[in-house]
Design an enzyme around this catalytic site. Structure first.
Site, PDB file in Angstrom:
ATOM      1  N   ASP A 165       0.793  -1.239   0.000  1.00  0.00           N
ATOM      2  CA  ASP A 165       0.000   0.000   0.000  1.00  0.00           C
ATOM      3  C   ASP A 165       0.830   1.297   0.000  1.00  0.00           C
ATOM      4  O   ASP A 165       0.580   2.207   0.808  1.00  0.00           O
ATOM      5  CB  ASP A 165      -0.982   0.006   1.186  1.00  0.00           C
ATOM      6  CG  ASP A 165      -2.003  -1.126   1.112  1.00  0.00           C
ATOM      7  OD1 ASP A 165      -1.920  -1.945   0.179  1.00  0.00           O
ATOM      8  OD2 ASP A 165      -2.878  -1.184   1.987  1.00  0.00           O
ATOM      9  N   LYS A 224      -6.897  -4.909  -3.487  1.00  0.00           N
ATOM     10  CA  LYS A 224      -7.682  -5.457  -2.379  1.00  0.00           C
ATOM     11  C   LYS A 224      -8.629  -4.393  -1.854  1.00  0.00           C
ATOM     12  O   LYS A 224      -8.442  -3.209  -2.125  1.00  0.00           O
ATOM     13  CB  LYS A 224      -6.752  -5.938  -1.262  1.00  0.00           C
ATOM     14  CG  LYS A 224      -5.905  -4.826  -0.671  1.00  0.00           C
ATOM     15  CD  LYS A 224      -4.852  -5.361   0.257  1.00  0.00           C
ATOM     16  CE  LYS A 224      -4.066  -4.249   0.896  1.00  0.00           C
ATOM     17  NZ  LYS A 224      -4.860  -3.333   1.739  1.00  0.00           N
ATOM     18  N   CYS A 261      -2.159  -3.029   7.406  1.00  0.00           N
ATOM     19  CA  CYS A 261      -1.986  -3.887   6.230  1.00  0.00           C
ATOM     20  C   CYS A 261      -0.661  -4.637   6.214  1.00  0.00           C
ATOM     21  O   CYS A 261      -0.608  -5.777   5.744  1.00  0.00           O
ATOM     22  CB  CYS A 261      -2.220  -3.069   4.963  1.00  0.00           C
ATOM     23  SG  CYS A 261      -3.959  -2.554   4.855  1.00  0.00           S
TER      24      CYS A 261
HETATM   25  C1  VGL Z   1      -4.828   0.395   5.665  1.00  0.00           C
HETATM   26  C2  VGL Z   1      -6.469   1.104   7.083  1.00  0.00           C
HETATM   27  C3  VGL Z   1      -7.402   1.010   6.103  1.00  0.00           C
HETATM   28  C4  VGL Z   1      -3.383   0.053   5.457  1.00  0.00           C
HETATM   29  C5  VGL Z   1      -5.746   0.294   4.652  1.00  0.00           C
HETATM   30  O1  VGL Z   1      -2.911   0.090   4.302  1.00  0.00           O
HETATM   31  O2  VGL Z   1      -2.703  -0.258   6.455  1.00  0.00           O
HETATM   32  N1  VGL Z   1      -5.187   0.786   6.884  1.00  0.00           N
HETATM   33  N2  VGL Z   1      -7.041   0.617   4.882  1.00  0.00           N
END
Ligand code: VGL
Ligand code: ZN
Length: 205
Positions: free
Chosen positions: A8, A106, A151
Protein backbone atom coordinates in the site's frame (compact mmCIF):
# COMPACT_ATOMS: atom_id res chain seq x y z
CA UNK A 1 13.22 -18.14 -4.28
CA UNK A 2 12.29 -14.91 -2.58
CA UNK A 3 9.90 -12.06 -3.26
CA UNK A 4 9.44 -8.50 -2.06
CA UNK A 5 5.93 -7.40 -1.10
CA UNK A 6 5.42 -3.62 -1.07
CA UNK A 7 2.28 -2.91 0.91
CA UNK A 8 0.00 0.00 0.00
CA UNK A 9 2.62 2.60 -1.00
CA UNK A 10 -0.17 4.96 -2.03
CA UNK A 11 -0.69 8.70 -1.78
CA UNK A 12 -3.56 8.46 0.69
CA UNK A 13 -1.23 6.86 3.28
CA UNK A 14 1.41 9.57 2.79
CA UNK A 15 1.44 13.05 4.36
CA UNK A 16 -1.32 15.10 2.75
CA UNK A 17 -3.38 11.98 2.01
CA UNK A 18 -6.81 11.02 3.32
CA UNK A 19 -5.46 8.46 5.82
CA UNK A 20 -2.04 9.99 6.24
CA UNK A 21 0.59 8.01 8.10
CA UNK A 22 3.27 10.16 9.74
CA UNK A 23 6.43 10.04 7.58
CA UNK A 24 4.75 7.45 5.36
CA UNK A 25 6.50 8.94 2.34
CA UNK A 26 9.89 7.96 3.77
CA UNK A 27 9.13 4.35 2.85
CA UNK A 28 9.38 5.15 -0.88
CA UNK A 29 13.14 5.68 -0.77
CA UNK A 30 13.56 2.44 1.22
CA UNK A 31 11.52 0.55 -1.38
CA UNK A 32 13.64 1.97 -4.20
CA UNK A 33 16.82 0.98 -2.37
CA UNK A 34 15.81 -2.64 -1.75
CA UNK A 35 14.09 -3.39 -5.07
CA UNK A 36 17.33 -4.01 -6.99
CA UNK A 37 17.99 -6.95 -4.62
CA UNK A 38 14.85 -8.77 -5.81
CA UNK A 39 13.75 -10.23 -9.12
CA UNK A 40 10.18 -10.86 -7.97
CA UNK A 41 8.34 -7.80 -6.67
CA UNK A 42 4.65 -7.40 -5.87
CA UNK A 43 2.87 -4.23 -4.81
CA UNK A 44 -0.46 -4.33 -3.04
CA UNK A 45 -2.97 -1.57 -3.67
CA UNK A 46 -5.85 -0.70 -1.34
CA UNK A 47 -8.62 0.10 -3.80
CA UNK A 48 -12.05 0.81 -2.35
CA UNK A 49 -15.32 1.69 -4.06
CA UNK A 50 -16.75 5.00 -2.78
CA UNK A 51 -19.50 3.13 -0.90
CA UNK A 52 -17.06 0.99 1.10
CA UNK A 53 -18.38 0.10 4.56
CA UNK A 54 -15.02 0.72 6.25
CA UNK A 55 -15.60 4.45 5.74
CA UNK A 56 -17.25 6.28 8.66
CA UNK A 57 -19.17 8.39 6.14
CA UNK A 58 -20.95 5.26 4.89
CA UNK A 59 -22.11 4.23 8.38
CA UNK A 60 -24.46 6.92 9.69
CA UNK A 61 -23.99 7.66 13.38
CA UNK A 62 -20.33 6.66 13.41
CA UNK A 63 -17.22 8.78 13.39
CA UNK A 64 -13.64 8.08 12.35
CA UNK A 65 -11.82 5.85 14.80
CA UNK A 66 -15.01 4.16 16.06
CA UNK A 67 -15.22 0.37 16.11
CA UNK A 68 -18.34 -1.25 14.70
CA UNK A 69 -19.50 -4.77 13.99
CA UNK A 70 -19.39 -5.33 10.24
CA UNK A 71 -20.71 -8.70 9.16
CA UNK A 72 -19.49 -10.24 12.42
CA UNK A 73 -16.03 -8.67 12.28
CA UNK A 74 -14.66 -5.76 14.29
CA UNK A 75 -14.20 -2.87 11.90
CA UNK A 76 -12.42 0.44 12.46
CA UNK A 77 -14.22 3.40 10.91
CA UNK A 78 -11.77 5.05 8.54
CA UNK A 79 -11.88 8.29 6.63
CA UNK A 80 -12.73 7.66 2.98
CA UNK A 81 -9.41 6.66 1.38
CA UNK A 82 -7.94 4.96 -1.67
CA UNK A 83 -11.17 5.37 -3.59
CA UNK A 84 -11.01 3.82 -7.05
CA UNK A 85 -10.21 6.42 -9.68
CA UNK A 86 -8.83 9.04 -7.28
CA UNK A 87 -5.26 10.31 -7.01
CA UNK A 88 -5.06 9.04 -3.41
CA UNK A 89 -5.49 5.45 -4.59
CA UNK A 90 -2.50 5.65 -6.95
CA UNK A 91 0.84 4.11 -6.05
CA UNK A 92 3.32 6.86 -5.17
CA UNK A 93 4.93 8.10 -8.37
CA UNK A 94 8.32 8.25 -6.66
CA UNK A 95 8.38 4.45 -6.66
CA UNK A 96 10.53 2.76 -9.25
CA UNK A 97 7.45 1.20 -10.82
CA UNK A 98 9.30 -0.46 -13.67
CA UNK A 99 10.66 -3.00 -11.18
CA UNK A 100 7.21 -4.05 -9.94
CA UNK A 101 6.09 -7.33 -11.55
CA UNK A 102 2.54 -7.50 -10.23
CA UNK A 103 -0.02 -5.28 -8.55
CA UNK A 104 -2.54 -6.99 -6.27
CA UNK A 105 -5.68 -5.01 -5.56
CA UNK A 106 -7.68 -5.46 -2.38
CA UNK A 107 -10.60 -3.90 -0.55
CA UNK A 108 -12.74 -3.81 -3.69
CA UNK A 109 -15.76 -5.55 -2.08
CA UNK A 110 -17.81 -2.79 -0.40
CA UNK A 111 -19.07 -5.11 2.35
CA UNK A 112 -15.75 -6.24 3.84
CA UNK A 113 -12.31 -4.77 4.50
CA UNK A 114 -9.07 -6.36 3.38
CA UNK A 115 -5.95 -5.41 5.29
CA UNK A 116 -3.94 -8.40 4.15
CA UNK A 117 -2.63 -8.70 0.63
CA UNK A 118 -3.70 -12.35 0.65
CA UNK A 119 -7.29 -12.48 1.94
CA UNK A 120 -10.16 -10.26 3.04
CA UNK A 121 -10.50 -9.74 6.80
CA UNK A 122 -12.91 -12.69 7.05
CA UNK A 123 -10.47 -14.97 5.21
CA UNK A 124 -13.28 -15.73 2.76
CA UNK A 125 -11.80 -14.67 -0.57
CA UNK A 126 -8.22 -14.91 -1.76
CA UNK A 127 -6.73 -12.05 -3.77
CA UNK A 128 -4.63 -14.37 -5.92
CA UNK A 129 -1.33 -13.32 -4.31
CA UNK A 130 -0.74 -16.73 -2.75
CA UNK A 131 -1.23 -18.53 -6.06
CA UNK A 132 0.95 -15.99 -7.86
CA UNK A 133 3.83 -16.51 -5.41
CA UNK A 134 3.42 -20.28 -5.39
CA UNK A 135 3.57 -20.47 -9.19
CA UNK A 136 6.96 -18.77 -8.97
CA UNK A 137 8.33 -21.14 -6.31
CA UNK A 138 8.59 -18.36 -3.75
CA UNK A 139 9.38 -19.62 -0.25
CA UNK A 140 10.54 -16.40 1.41
CA UNK A 141 8.76 -13.08 1.41
CA UNK A 142 10.13 -9.71 2.49
CA UNK A 143 7.35 -7.33 3.55
CA UNK A 144 7.44 -3.56 3.98
CA UNK A 145 5.18 -0.56 3.51
CA UNK A 146 2.09 1.04 4.99
CA UNK A 147 0.79 0.69 7.48
CA UNK A 148 2.77 -1.29 10.08
CA UNK A 149 -0.20 -1.76 12.41
CA UNK A 150 -2.75 -2.72 9.74
CA UNK A 151 -1.99 -3.89 6.23
CA UNK A 152 1.67 -4.74 6.78
CA UNK A 153 0.86 -6.73 9.92
CA UNK A 154 -2.00 -8.68 8.40
CA UNK A 155 -0.04 -9.41 5.23
CA UNK A 156 2.96 -10.68 7.20
CA UNK A 157 0.80 -12.81 9.52
CA UNK A 158 -1.11 -14.38 6.63
CA UNK A 159 2.17 -15.09 4.85
CA UNK A 160 3.43 -16.92 7.94
CA UNK A 161 0.18 -18.84 8.21
CA UNK A 162 0.52 -19.85 4.55
CA UNK A 163 3.96 -21.28 5.31
CA UNK A 164 6.31 -18.64 3.91
CA UNK A 165 9.48 -17.58 5.69
CA UNK A 166 8.66 -13.95 6.40
CA UNK A 167 11.03 -11.01 6.84
CA UNK A 168 9.73 -7.63 7.93
CA UNK A 169 11.84 -4.73 6.65
CA UNK A 170 11.29 -2.58 9.70
CA UNK A 171 12.73 0.72 8.47
CA UNK A 172 10.51 0.42 5.37
CA UNK A 173 7.35 0.59 7.47
CA UNK A 174 5.38 3.36 9.20
CA UNK A 175 2.25 2.98 11.33
CA UNK A 176 -1.14 4.65 11.65
CA UNK A 177 -0.84 4.64 15.48
CA UNK A 178 -4.52 5.17 16.28
CA UNK A 179 -3.22 4.38 19.76
CA UNK A 180 0.41 5.25 20.51
CA UNK A 181 2.44 2.05 20.55
CA UNK A 182 0.30 0.24 17.98
CA UNK A 183 3.24 -0.21 15.60
CA UNK A 184 5.49 -1.54 18.33
CA UNK A 185 2.78 -3.98 19.42
CA UNK A 186 2.22 -5.02 15.81
CA UNK A 187 5.93 -5.77 15.40
CA UNK A 188 5.90 -7.80 18.64
CA UNK A 189 2.91 -9.76 17.37
CA UNK A 190 4.65 -10.45 14.06
CA UNK A 191 7.80 -11.60 15.87
CA UNK A 192 5.65 -13.86 18.04
CA UNK A 193 4.28 -15.47 14.89
CA UNK A 194 7.77 -16.20 13.63
CA UNK A 195 8.39 -13.15 11.44
CA UNK A 196 12.08 -12.16 11.30
CA UNK A 197 12.60 -8.41 11.67
CA UNK A 198 15.39 -7.01 9.51
CA UNK A 199 16.70 -3.62 8.38
CA UNK A 200 16.87 -2.67 4.70
CA UNK A 201 20.62 -2.15 4.85
CA UNK A 202 21.14 -5.80 5.75
CA UNK A 203 19.50 -7.11 2.58
CA UNK A 204 22.03 -8.46 0.14
CA UNK A 205 21.80 -10.01 -3.28
C1 VGL B 1 -4.83 0.40 5.66
C2 VGL B 1 -6.47 1.10 7.08
C3 VGL B 1 -7.40 1.01 6.10
C4 VGL B 1 -3.38 0.05 5.46
C5 VGL B 1 -5.75 0.29 4.65
O1 VGL B 1 -2.91 0.09 4.30
O2 VGL B 1 -2.70 -0.26 6.46
N1 VGL B 1 -5.19 0.79 6.88
N2 VGL B 1 -7.04 0.62 4.88
ZN1 ZN C 1 -8.42 0.68 3.28
Amino acid sequence: MRALILVDLQYDFCPGGALAVARGDETIAVANRVMPHFTTIVATQDRHPANHRSFAVNNPGTKEGDLIDLGGLRQVMWPAHCVQGTHGAELHAGLDRARINEIVQKGTDPSIDSYSGFFDNGHQKATGLHAWLTERWIKQVYVMGLATDYCVKFTALDARQLGFDVFLIEDGCRGVELKPGDSERAIAEMRGAGVAVVESGAIGA
